[in-house]
Design a protein around this motif. Structure first.
Motif, short mmCIF file in Angstrom:
data_model
loop_
_atom_site.label_atom_id
_atom_site.label_comp_id
_atom_site.label_asym_id
_atom_site.label_seq_id
_atom_site.Cartn_x
_atom_site.Cartn_y
_atom_site.Cartn_z
N UNK A 1 0.84 -1.20 0.00
CA UNK A 1 0.00 0.00 0.00
C UNK A 1 0.87 1.25 0.00
N UNK A 2 1.98 1.21 0.75
CA UNK A 2 2.90 2.35 0.74
C UNK A 2 3.43 2.60 -0.65
N UNK A 3 3.84 1.54 -1.33
CA UNK A 3 4.39 1.70 -2.68
C UNK A 3 3.33 2.27 -3.63
N UNK A 4 2.08 1.85 -3.48
CA UNK A 4 0.98 2.39 -4.29
C UNK A 4 0.78 3.88 -3.99
N UNK A 5 0.78 4.24 -2.70
CA UNK A 5 0.60 5.65 -2.31
C UNK A 5 1.79 6.49 -2.77
N UNK A 6 2.99 5.93 -2.74
CA UNK A 6 4.16 6.67 -3.21
C UNK A 6 4.07 6.96 -4.71
N UNK A 7 3.52 6.03 -5.48
CA UNK A 7 3.33 6.29 -6.92
C UNK A 7 2.35 7.44 -7.14
N UNK A 8 1.28 7.47 -6.36
CA UNK A 8 0.31 8.58 -6.44
C UNK A 8 0.98 9.89 -6.06
N UNK A 9 1.76 9.86 -4.99
CA UNK A 9 2.47 11.05 -4.53
C UNK A 9 3.44 11.55 -5.59
N UNK A 10 4.19 10.66 -6.20
CA UNK A 10 5.15 11.05 -7.24
C UNK A 10 4.46 11.69 -8.43
N UNK A 11 3.29 11.19 -8.80
CA UNK A 11 2.54 11.77 -9.93
C UNK A 11 1.93 13.13 -9.59
N UNK A 12 1.74 13.40 -8.31
CA UNK A 12 1.05 14.62 -7.88
C UNK A 12 1.84 15.89 -8.14
N UNK A 13 3.15 15.78 -8.16
CA UNK A 13 3.98 16.97 -8.32
C UNK A 13 4.25 17.70 -7.02
N UNK A 14 3.67 17.26 -5.91
CA UNK A 14 3.94 17.88 -4.61
C UNK A 14 5.29 17.37 -4.14
N UNK A 15 6.12 18.27 -3.66
CA UNK A 15 7.41 17.87 -3.11
C UNK A 15 7.21 17.07 -1.83
N UNK A 16 8.16 16.20 -1.55
CA UNK A 16 8.05 15.42 -0.33
C UNK A 16 9.41 14.92 0.13
N UNK A 17 9.46 14.60 1.39
CA UNK A 17 10.64 13.97 1.98
C UNK A 17 10.14 12.75 2.74
N UNK A 18 11.05 11.82 3.01
CA UNK A 18 10.67 10.56 3.64
C UNK A 18 11.48 10.31 4.90
N UNK A 19 10.79 9.98 5.98
CA UNK A 19 11.43 9.59 7.22
C UNK A 19 11.55 8.07 7.28
#
Length: 180
Positions: A56-74
């Motif tokens: 599920x994390x990997x699926x959500x990360x793909x959505x996040x990457x497509x969104x164009x919103x910047x992000x960082x990961x802990x």
């Protein structure tokens, strides 16, 4: 916020994100989401009650990457139930993700009053002397609360995680062309 043109960042959980929320965040001026991924091991994710699986994390990360919103990961290693194979899964996921704002790495530290502190205390892993706690922080090489992992292997995994996080930050800052 949107009407005032404010730029901001925030912390969130990956399981809360969907395309609609990410679009609203981007439209409202959010330029960085700090995401607590923590572990690449389903077993550890259950142990620390993240309520999300790696798939599920990997699926959500793909959505996040497509969104164009910047992000960082802990990411964090050194949980009391962790085994070598759990550490390897986390290091593998750290290598795979490409957060535009980089990876932040920590070493588990139990905090009094939490279930994980109680677990560490039960396992005899917490210092008895209050002054000893001054050695511990989320980046301290003194941290070792993973008794199922030999110390030498844990130290090597910490070094590898630090290297991955450093390369990720350099890449995010444009100081490095590669991410290996």
């Amino acid at each position: 916020i949107r009407d005032r043109g404010i730029r901001y960042w925030c912390n969130t959980r990956l399981d809360l994100l969907d395309e609609e929320l990410l679009a609203l965040l981007a439209e409202s001026g959010c330029h960085n989401l700090s995401i607590g991924i923590e572990s690449g091991s389903d077993r550890i994710l259950r142990s620390i009650q993240k309520d999300i699986s790696r798939s599920t994390m990997e699926e959500k990360l793909r959505i996040l990457e497509r969104s164009g919103v910047g992000w960082s990961a802990f990411f964090m290693i050194g949980f009391p139930e962790e085994r070598v194979e759990d550490l390897e899964l986390t290091l593998d996921l750290m290598q795979q993700v490409k957060p535009p704002h980089g990876i932040i790495f920590s070493i588990f530290t139990p905090y009094e009053g939490t279930p994980l502190y109680d677990e560490c205390e039960h396992l005899g892993l917490t210092p008895k002397d209050v002054d000893e706690w001054s050695r511990f922080s989320h980046q301290s090489p003194e941290n070792y609360f993973a008794p199922k992992v030999p110390r030498e292997i844990f130290a090597d995994c910490v070094k590898r995680a630090v290297d991955i996080a450093d390369r990720s930050r350099k890449h995010a800052q444009g100081l490095d062309d590669t991410r290996s």
